[in-house]
Design an enzyme around this catalytic site. Structure first.
Site, short mmCIF file in Angstrom:
data_model
loop_
_atom_site.label_atom_id
_atom_site.label_comp_id
_atom_site.label_asym_id
_atom_site.label_seq_id
_atom_site.Cartn_x
_atom_site.Cartn_y
_atom_site.Cartn_z
N ALA A 47 0.77 -1.18 0.00
CA ALA A 47 0.08 0.16 0.18
C ALA A 47 0.79 1.22 -0.06
CB ALA A 47 -0.98 0.11 1.32
N ASN A 48 0.34 2.37 0.03
CA ASN A 48 1.07 3.75 0.23
C ASN A 48 0.15 4.52 1.28
OD1 ASN A 48 -0.66 5.51 -1.42
ND2 ASN A 48 -0.25 4.06 -3.27
#
Ligand code: CTP
Length: 214
Positions: free
Chosen positions: A28-29
């Site tokens: 994810a970010n």
């Protein structure tokens, strides 16, 4: 009273994407989705029909916005294609550049030591839309940069064949924060906006979009 964006259909992407490693883990970010949701809300408030393709975030849907939730970049691309045609697209999502090549069963700790993840490139949704026969008449990309913000954004505008790049200086606490410092890069040059709340960036951008589509 007729609103500035009445009669237009605008697509917004927002949030991160999650790319599965296995059924219980993902890449994810730090994108919170706040700026993209604010833009979708501001466009709807100005009378646009707005389709918001959202990655996994916990934000409420802004009033009047049609929201499609997705998880991965590949799903986001399919949702974007399904929303066409649109008059304008504002691609705010922080799409993961890579996904894990094959995400099968849960990876177990074992005698073999830590696993090696093989990554493959995700589709570039923005570049794909720019090259498509159904390219919106106003195509806006975002660029998250930590240095040489304007230079990188100017190069990106040309490389991706988009009309405007909204360059985000993410070297501070932008990701997850409520304020943003942006530069609008167009064919006419660069306009730097003072640091302001993400809602104010959204309103100002919606007004710009209305002027461009008028
Ligand atoms: N984008 C997209 N699909 C991707 C990657 C990015 O649609 N697979 C869009 C984003 O929504 C954003 C813009 O492209 O509008 C960002 O471009 P990108 O080249 O990914 O910029 P950065 O994330 O700033 O990456 P880099 O630092 O690698 O230039």
């Amino acid at each position: 009273m007729r609103k500035m964006l009445s009669g237009t259909h605008i697509l917004v992407t927002a949030g991160p994407t999650h790319e599965p490693i296995d059924p219980v883990r993902y890449l994810a970010n730090r994108s919170s989705g706040k700026q993209g949701f604010a833009i979708a809300g501001a466009l709807a408030a100005h009378g646009a029909r707005v389709t918001l393709v959202a990655g996994p975030v916990t934000l409420p849907t802004p009033p009047g916005v049609e929201r499609i939730d997705v998880e991965t970049a590949v799903q986001m691309q399919a949702a974007v294609e399904a929303a066409l045609p649109v008059d304008a697209a504002v691609m705010v999502a922080a799409v993961a550049d890579w996904r894990v090549e094959s995400a099968g069963q849960k990876i177990k700790k074992g005698a073999g030591g830590p696993p090696t993840l093989r990554l493959v490139e995700n589709p570039d949704i923005l570049a794909g839309l720019a090259a498509s026969p159904r390219r919106p008449r106003l195509l806006i990309g975002f660029a998250a940069e930590t240095e040489h913000v304007i230079d990188h954004a100017t190069t990106k505008r040309a490389r991706k064949n988009v009309d405007w790049i909204v360059a985000n200086d993410v070297s501070g606490d932008v990701m997850g924060g409520t304020a943003n410092t942006v530069h609008i890069v167009t064919a006419d040059g660069v306009e730097s906006w003072e640091r302001m709340p993400k809602d104010a960036v959204a309103t100002k951008l919606a007004e710009r979009i209305a002027a461009a589509l008028a």
